[in-house]
Design a protein around this motif. Sequence first.
Motif, PDB file in Angstrom:
ATOM      1  N   GLU A  23       5.590 -16.068 -64.379  1.00 43.75           N
ATOM      2  CA  GLU A  23       5.970 -16.973 -63.286  1.00 43.75           C
ATOM      3  C   GLU A  23       5.311 -18.338 -63.435  1.00 43.75           C
ATOM      4  O   GLU A  23       5.951 -19.374 -63.268  1.00 43.75           O
ATOM      5  CB  GLU A  23       5.571 -16.354 -61.934  1.00 43.75           C
ATOM      6  CG  GLU A  23       6.530 -15.288 -61.446  1.00 43.75           C
ATOM      7  CD  GLU A  23       7.920 -15.836 -61.168  1.00 43.75           C
ATOM      8  OE1 GLU A  23       8.032 -16.930 -60.581  1.00 43.75           O
ATOM      9  OE2 GLU A  23       8.900 -15.165 -61.550  1.00 43.75           O
ATOM     10  N   LEU A  24       4.010 -18.331 -63.775  1.00 43.02           N
ATOM     11  CA  LEU A  24       3.269 -19.584 -63.936  1.00 43.02           C
ATOM     12  C   LEU A  24       3.868 -20.397 -65.075  1.00 43.02           C
ATOM     13  O   LEU A  24       4.070 -21.617 -64.967  1.00 43.02           O
ATOM     14  CB  LEU A  24       1.788 -19.275 -64.208  1.00 43.02           C
ATOM     15  CG  LEU A  24       0.815 -20.448 -64.114  1.00 43.02           C
ATOM     16  CD1 LEU A  24       0.873 -21.089 -62.737  1.00 43.02           C
ATOM     17  CD2 LEU A  24      -0.612 -19.975 -64.400  1.00 43.02           C
ATOM     18  N   SER A  25       4.173 -19.709 -66.167  1.00 41.85           N
ATOM     19  CA  SER A  25       4.778 -20.383 -67.311  1.00 41.85           C
ATOM     20  C   SER A  25       6.110 -21.007 -66.918  1.00 41.85           C
ATOM     21  O   SER A  25       6.405 -22.150 -67.276  1.00 41.85           O
ATOM     22  CB  SER A  25       4.978 -19.368 -68.445  1.00 41.85           C
ATOM     23  OG  SER A  25       5.686 -19.952 -69.496  1.00 41.85           O
ATOM     24  N   LEU A  26       6.893 -20.259 -66.156  1.00 40.52           N
ATOM     25  CA  LEU A  26       8.201 -20.778 -65.731  1.00 40.52           C
ATOM     26  C   LEU A  26       8.070 -21.946 -64.753  1.00 40.52           C
ATOM     27  O   LEU A  26       8.927 -22.828 -64.720  1.00 40.52           O
ATOM     28  CB  LEU A  26       9.038 -19.654 -65.119  1.00 40.52           C
ATOM     29  CG  LEU A  26       9.581 -18.650 -66.142  1.00 40.52           C
ATOM     30  CD1 LEU A  26      10.254 -17.478 -65.450  1.00 40.52           C
ATOM     31  CD2 LEU A  26      10.552 -19.318 -67.100  1.00 40.52           C
ATOM     32  N   PHE A  44       5.898 -24.293 -65.050  1.00 42.10           N
ATOM     33  CA  PHE A  44       5.747 -25.467 -65.921  1.00 42.10           C
ATOM     34  C   PHE A  44       7.046 -25.750 -66.672  1.00 42.10           C
ATOM     35  O   PHE A  44       7.341 -26.896 -67.005  1.00 42.10           O
ATOM     36  CB  PHE A  44       4.594 -25.273 -66.902  1.00 42.10           C
ATOM     37  CG  PHE A  44       3.235 -25.370 -66.258  1.00 42.10           C
ATOM     38  CD1 PHE A  44       2.798 -26.578 -65.743  1.00 42.10           C
ATOM     39  CD2 PHE A  44       2.414 -24.255 -66.145  1.00 42.10           C
ATOM     40  CE1 PHE A  44       1.556 -26.681 -65.137  1.00 42.10           C
ATOM     41  CE2 PHE A  44       1.171 -24.350 -65.539  1.00 42.10           C
ATOM     42  CZ  PHE A  44       0.734 -25.565 -65.032  1.00 42.10           C
ATOM     43  N   ALA A  45       7.800 -24.686 -66.946  1.00 38.84           N
ATOM     44  CA  ALA A  45       9.067 -24.860 -67.660  1.00 38.84           C
ATOM     45  C   ALA A  45      10.126 -25.510 -66.776  1.00 38.84           C
ATOM     46  O   ALA A  45      11.195 -25.872 -67.254  1.00 38.84           O
ATOM     47  CB  ALA A  45       9.567 -23.510 -68.164  1.00 38.84           C
ATOM     48  N   ALA A  46       9.816 -25.656 -65.478  1.00 35.69           N
ATOM     49  CA  ALA A  46      10.802 -26.201 -64.547  1.00 35.69           C
ATOM     50  C   ALA A  46      11.101 -27.677 -64.788  1.00 35.69           C
ATOM     51  O   ALA A  46      12.061 -28.218 -64.237  1.00 35.69           O
ATOM     52  CB  ALA A  46      10.326 -25.998 -63.106  1.00 35.69           C
ATOM     53  N   CYS A  47      10.293 -28.340 -65.606  1.00 38.38           N
ATOM     54  CA  CYS A  47      10.499 -29.766 -65.910  1.00 38.38           C
ATOM     55  C   CYS A  47      11.939 -29.992 -66.373  1.00 38.38           C
ATOM     56  O   CYS A  47      12.437 -29.287 -67.252  1.00 38.38           O
ATOM     57  CB  CYS A  47       9.523 -30.209 -66.993  1.00 38.38           C
ATOM     58  SG  CYS A  47       9.882 -31.836 -67.698  1.00 38.38           S
ATOM     59  N   ILE A  48      12.598 -30.988 -65.763  1.00 33.76           N
ATOM     60  CA  ILE A  48      13.988 -31.262 -66.142  1.00 33.76           C
ATOM     61  C   ILE A  48      14.081 -32.469 -67.076  1.00 33.76           C
ATOM     62  O   ILE A  48      15.173 -32.917 -67.419  1.00 33.76           O
ATOM     63  CB  ILE A  48      14.895 -31.451 -64.895  1.00 33.76           C
ATOM     64  CG1 ILE A  48      14.340 -32.552 -63.983  1.00 33.76           C
ATOM     65  CG2 ILE A  48      15.036 -30.137 -64.140  1.00 33.76           C
ATOM     66  CD1 ILE A  48      15.243 -32.884 -62.792  1.00 33.76           C
ATOM     67  N   ALA A  97       1.728 -26.396 -71.397  1.00 38.46           N
ATOM     68  CA  ALA A  97       1.261 -25.333 -70.510  1.00 38.46           C
ATOM     69  C   ALA A  97       2.272 -24.189 -70.485  1.00 38.46           C
ATOM     70  O   ALA A  97       1.903 -23.006 -70.533  1.00 38.46           O
ATOM     71  CB  ALA A  97       1.054 -25.881 -69.096  1.00 38.46           C
ATOM     72  N   HIS A  98       3.549 -24.552 -70.433  1.00 38.87           N
ATOM     73  CA  HIS A  98       4.617 -23.550 -70.419  1.00 38.87           C
ATOM     74  C   HIS A  98       4.533 -22.658 -71.656  1.00 38.87           C
ATOM     75  O   HIS A  98       4.522 -21.426 -71.563  1.00 38.87           O
ATOM     76  CB  HIS A  98       5.962 -24.297 -70.326  1.00 38.87           C
ATOM     77  CG  HIS A  98       7.152 -23.587 -70.876  1.00 38.87           C
ATOM     78  ND1 HIS A  98       8.193 -24.252 -71.468  1.00 38.87           N
ATOM     79  CD2 HIS A  98       7.483 -22.274 -70.924  1.00 38.87           C
ATOM     80  CE1 HIS A  98       9.097 -23.383 -71.862  1.00 38.87           C
ATOM     81  NE2 HIS A  98       8.704 -22.184 -71.547  1.00 38.87           N
ATOM     82  N   GLY A 115       8.222 -30.595 -59.236  1.00 34.11           N
ATOM     83  CA  GLY A 115       6.955 -30.222 -58.618  1.00 34.11           C
ATOM     84  C   GLY A 115       5.901 -29.765 -59.612  1.00 34.11           C
ATOM     85  O   GLY A 115       5.072 -28.906 -59.311  1.00 34.11           O
ATOM     86  N   ILE A 116       5.901 -30.347 -60.824  1.00 27.18           N
ATOM     87  CA  ILE A 116       4.878 -30.009 -61.824  1.00 27.18           C
ATOM     88  C   ILE A 116       3.528 -30.516 -61.309  1.00 27.18           C
ATOM     89  O   ILE A 116       3.428 -31.669 -60.892  1.00 27.18           O
ATOM     90  CB  ILE A 116       5.200 -30.670 -63.194  1.00 27.18           C
ATOM     91  CG1 ILE A 116       6.612 -30.332 -63.678  1.00 27.18           C
ATOM     92  CG2 ILE A 116       4.141 -30.351 -64.242  1.00 27.18           C
ATOM     93  CD1 ILE A 116       6.815 -28.935 -64.181  1.00 27.18           C
TER      94      ILE A 116
END
Lengths: 249, 248
Positions: free
Chosen positions: A151-154, A156-160, A183-184, A226-227
């Motif tokens: 979840e934490l990795s994802l 950080f992966a949320a960056c668009i 980080a992701h 929201g990173i």
Amino acid sequence: MRVELEIWRQASQTAKGAFERHVVDDATPEMSLMELLDRLNDQIVGQGDEAIQFESDCREGVCGACGVTVNDDPHGPVPNTPSCRQHLRSFGEVRKLRIEPLRSGAFPVIRDLVVDRSSLDRVIRAGGHVDVAAGTAPGADSLRIPYEEAELSLDFAACIGCGACVAACPNGSAHLFGGSKLAHLALIPHGEQERGRRAEAITETLDAEFGPCSTYGECVKVCPAGIPLSAVAAVHKERLRGVFRGRDN
Amino acid sequence: MPSDTVMAMTELKEAAARSQRRAPSSFALKQVMAITGIIFVAFVVIHMIGNLKVYAGEDSFNTYAAWLREVGYPLIPKQGILWALRVTLAVSLVLHMASAITLWARGRRARGRHRRRGMKGFSATSARAMLPGGVVIFVFIVVHLLDLTIGAIVQSGTYQGPEADGTVHAYANLVASFSRPWMAIFYALTMVIIAFHVEHGLRTVLQDLGATGRRFRKLWTILGGIVALAIVLGNAAIPILVLTGVIA
């Protein structure tokens, strides 16, 4: 409702740009910034002039294509929201908007509000990927990742990859972007064989094309994904790890 | 030549100019700033604790000042530790300032022609104050050394250096110096600037040394605020108390 606009017009990368004044008389509160620009372009094209160029794609905040600076705020006055999700109803009494491209030395203007963000692509090309063994798909349980870490990795992966963090930074730093990638990928086992090499490649690209971080904290205010600021720390954490380890992994 | 070819060429040239490898890397410079910064914060905190002896009276303060000149004696020669610290701090100062100016210039270049405007909030304000604040702190260091260590140019009329037998007049020098209102105010105001510099600096150290843990970051940030507050309360009070006649 009447909205007064000052819009950046620039014919090409090398041309000198300037603000142009326009008025949209029939704007509605539910219009997003992109829809406002669409309305304005209808008006401009109707008069036989060239439409204002701007980027947008999904218009639901997931693709990262849009991004303009509104009254000095990258993406617009609403925090952590991409331009396409910023509606006139949330601007309060503000009826005068100065719209310009996302500003940074690393983002040369191509035309009007469209900037070249390929510098971000070069960060990804340098290290934002993993080497995987091709072939038969592994069993679903062969690579175990604890739920919290995944979840934490994802997160950080949320960056668009919209580049608003760079435009918000007075130093033109892309540490939030590069750090979210590092980080992701550091939190999951995929590609761990190149963790040190990745950190070096990404840090060097960040150094070469972008500025240093001075903890202004402006990037996290605009990031639509929201990173958190700890992504910035991940850049040096991963790089220091690589330096002390001295190996590819 | 068609205009789009010209444009492509300019683009390539610009990309090449942008992606020039620079030595030392910004990463290395940030590490230097973080480590030298920590040295300074440690020094300022220890210096402040030493300064508190002023509340215990003239003898206590002077004994402490004299002790600083012979720490570790006879194992280490007199003034040995003092000079080791002075050299460390001087080298750190040069490295810290050179790195800061280089990074500032790189940040300006990376941002390009259109500066960021309209920043609000505590973090952005204190980040913006780092370089000008640093310049003030540098001026303060020079004045402070001339005033109370070297005794030249800006010293008080009654300044006395250390005697050959090890007797020091640190307390009398301090009271004489801070009895001049402009000097006392300059010291007190600089302490406020140092506090903001330290608070933001310690938060930036988290980023530079790569502390990502949520709890640690929170704890460190609170600790940084406490250290900054302690520096203001502990140090800035002294010139004000001299000025108001409480310490004499």
